[in-house]
Design a protein around this motif. Structure first.
Motif, PDB file in Angstrom:
ATOM      1  N   ALA A   1       1.840  -6.746 -12.198  1.00 12.61           N
ATOM      2  CA  ALA A   1       1.399  -5.379 -11.915  1.00 12.61           C
ATOM      3  C   ALA A   1      -0.116  -5.317 -11.727  1.00 12.61           C
ATOM      4  N   GLY A   2      -0.830  -6.076 -12.546  1.00  9.01           N
ATOM      5  CA  GLY A   2      -2.284  -6.095 -12.437  1.00  9.01           C
ATOM      6  C   GLY A   2      -2.759  -6.660 -11.110  1.00  9.01           C
ATOM      7  N   GLU A   3      -2.085  -7.697 -10.625  1.00  5.19           N
ATOM      8  CA  GLU A   3      -2.467  -8.290  -9.346  1.00  5.19           C
ATOM      9  C   GLU A   3      -2.108  -7.361  -8.190  1.00  5.19           C
TER      10      GLU A   3
ATOM     11  N   ASN B   1       0.839  -1.206   0.000  1.00 11.35           N
ATOM     12  CA  ASN B   1       0.000   0.000   0.000  1.00 11.35           C
ATOM     13  C   ASN B   1       0.871   1.251   0.000  1.00 11.35           C
ATOM     14  N   ASN B   2       0.539   2.162  -0.898  1.00 13.48           N
ATOM     15  CA  ASN B   2       1.237   3.453  -1.021  1.00 13.48           C
ATOM     16  C   ASN B   2       2.689   3.329  -1.471  1.00 13.48           C
TER      17      ASN B   2
ATOM     18  N   TYR C   1      -3.582  -4.055  -3.917  1.00 11.04           N
ATOM     19  CA  TYR C   1      -3.131  -2.826  -3.253  1.00 11.04           C
ATOM     20  C   TYR C   1      -3.462  -1.618  -4.137  1.00 11.04           C
ATOM     21  N   PRO C   2      -4.709  -1.207  -4.153  1.00  9.44           N
ATOM     22  CA  PRO C   2      -5.128  -0.124  -5.061  1.00  9.44           C
ATOM     23  C   PRO C   2      -4.426   1.204  -4.808  1.00  9.44           C
ATOM     24  N   ASP C   3      -3.814   1.359  -3.641  1.00  9.16           N
ATOM     25  CA  ASP C   3      -3.105   2.607  -3.356  1.00  9.16           C
ATOM     26  C   ASP C   3      -1.658   2.585  -3.839  1.00  9.16           C
TER      27      ASP C   3
END
Length: 374
Positions: free
Chosen positions: A25-27, A3-4, A32-34
């Motif tokens: 990268a997609g996973e 994350n981040n 971890y959308p951030d």
């Protein structure tokens, strides 16, 4: 945890390098959308299409590889490469300054060399992934300086001198390939009970494989014991006419000649045997689907790496190999008939291929990235 975190993937040139990086990268983006992800590649290769299409930002540098065959044209190309090497570090440092990455991940291709090297020298955590059983020149050099080396095949380690112990992660395989159901796929294609032979030579097509398959189909199609799906590739569109010249009925329900295969997950799941090249991605898909195969390595690749890839499956009893210099329609036909004559052999090839599969490759790679940042 990512994350981040700011993550740079660097790779390019071919889908064999780019697609596994995009899968990882997609996973990461999903879990971890951030996390912030940036790709670094060149401006004139396949990454300029694949990376933006996958929804990732791409920054480019001008980089090229050294040509080994002596010629005036290659001398000019090599001089251009030297010129680019002298200026590329400053451009890479500017990208790092703008993005401030927490880690740099190289998935092969000559563009990854200066990016990963600059990161390592700058104290940024670095990892690389080698797709082939015989590693490329770039990754062999980088292995000596990066924090972690990830391999598709354990065989590759003996050709490298890594700074730290390697990790065998396998190669990410598309979910639709892993999850394809054989019975459903055969029903969808209307295959019935006949053995299905799936053959291809890549998106452009391989002349030698196309020639050989014309002879195979000419020989075996009149007996109506097999179903065929054959992809000719872009430069093999002459194949249907050649088959017609040889008396083959193109309207026969047992015959499906295409330029491309757009439903590869279905076709691979349905096939009884697969004939084709031995790029790293293809072999990972063969293992994931538990497919028996006859592999014809391309001789026109760096360090003959497709031969080494194929031999990994051959040594495990998961595939047969025919080198392109030995390939004829007669030899390929005999090999097909030999395999189908022995049900135990065919089943053993499938079982051995499946046992080689690493189905959690993406998760393994992400864990290594997480551990390297800590």
């Amino acid at each position: 945890m990512l994350n981040n975190k700011k993550i740079i993937f660097t790779t390019g040139g071919t889908g064999g390098h780019i697609n596994p990086a995009l899968a990882v990268a997609g996973e990461i983006r999903r879990k971890y959308p951030d996390a912030k992800i940036l790709f670094v590649g060149t401006s004139d290769r396949l990454e300029t299409k694949l990376v933006p299409d996958a929804g990732f930002e791409l920054r480019t540098i001008e980089m090229s590889g050294f040509q080994r065959k002596p010629s005036l044209e290659n001398l000019k190309r090599n001089l251009l490469t030297v010129k680019r090497l002298l200026t590329v570090t400053g451009k890479v440092k500017k990208i790092f300054s703008d993005f401030n990455p927490d880690i740099v991940i190289g998935f092969g291709g000559y563009v990854s060399g200066p990016v990963v090297r600059t990161a390592a020298k700058s104290g940024i955590p670095t990892v690389i992934h080698e797709q082939n059983a015989f590693p490329g020149v770039t990754n062999k050099a980088l292995a000596k300086m990066v924090d972690k080396v990830m391999l598709t095949a354990a065989e590759a380690e003996k050709y490298m001198q890594p700074k730290n112990p390697v990790e065998v992660t396998g190669l990410p395989v598309r979910h639709e390939i892993v999850e394809a159901d054989r019975s459903f796929a055969r029903a969808e294609l209307g295959v019935g009970d006949k053995p299905l032979i799936l053959s291809m030579g890549g998106s452009l097509g391989a002349r030698t494989i196309n020639d050989a398959m014309v002879e195979v189909i000419k020989k075996l199609q009149p007996e109506h014991k097999f179903r065929f799906i054959h992809a000719t590739g872009k430069f093999g569109t002459w194949v249907p006419d050649k088959l017609k010249e040889n008396g083959v009925d193109l309207d026969d329900e047992d015959l499906d000649i295409r330029e491309y295969i757009n439903n590869m997950d279905v076709c691979m799941a349905a096939a009884d045997i697969i004939i084709g090249r031995s790029g790293a991605s293809t072999l990972s898909e063969l293992q994931a689907t538990g497919s028996a195969s006859i592999l014809i390595p391309s001789p026109n690749v760096t360090e003959n790496h497709q031969y080494h890839n194929a031999m990994e499956l051959v040594k495990c009893g998961a595939a047969e190999i025919i080198e392109e210099k030995d390939l004829t329609g007669e030899i390929l036909t005999n090999k097909i008939l030999e395999i189908f004559a022995d049900e135990n052999k065919l089943e053993s090839m499938r079982k051995n291929a499946k046992e080689m599969a690493i189905l959690d490759s993406t998760d393994r790679i992400i864990k290594i990235i997480e551990d390297t940042i800590r």
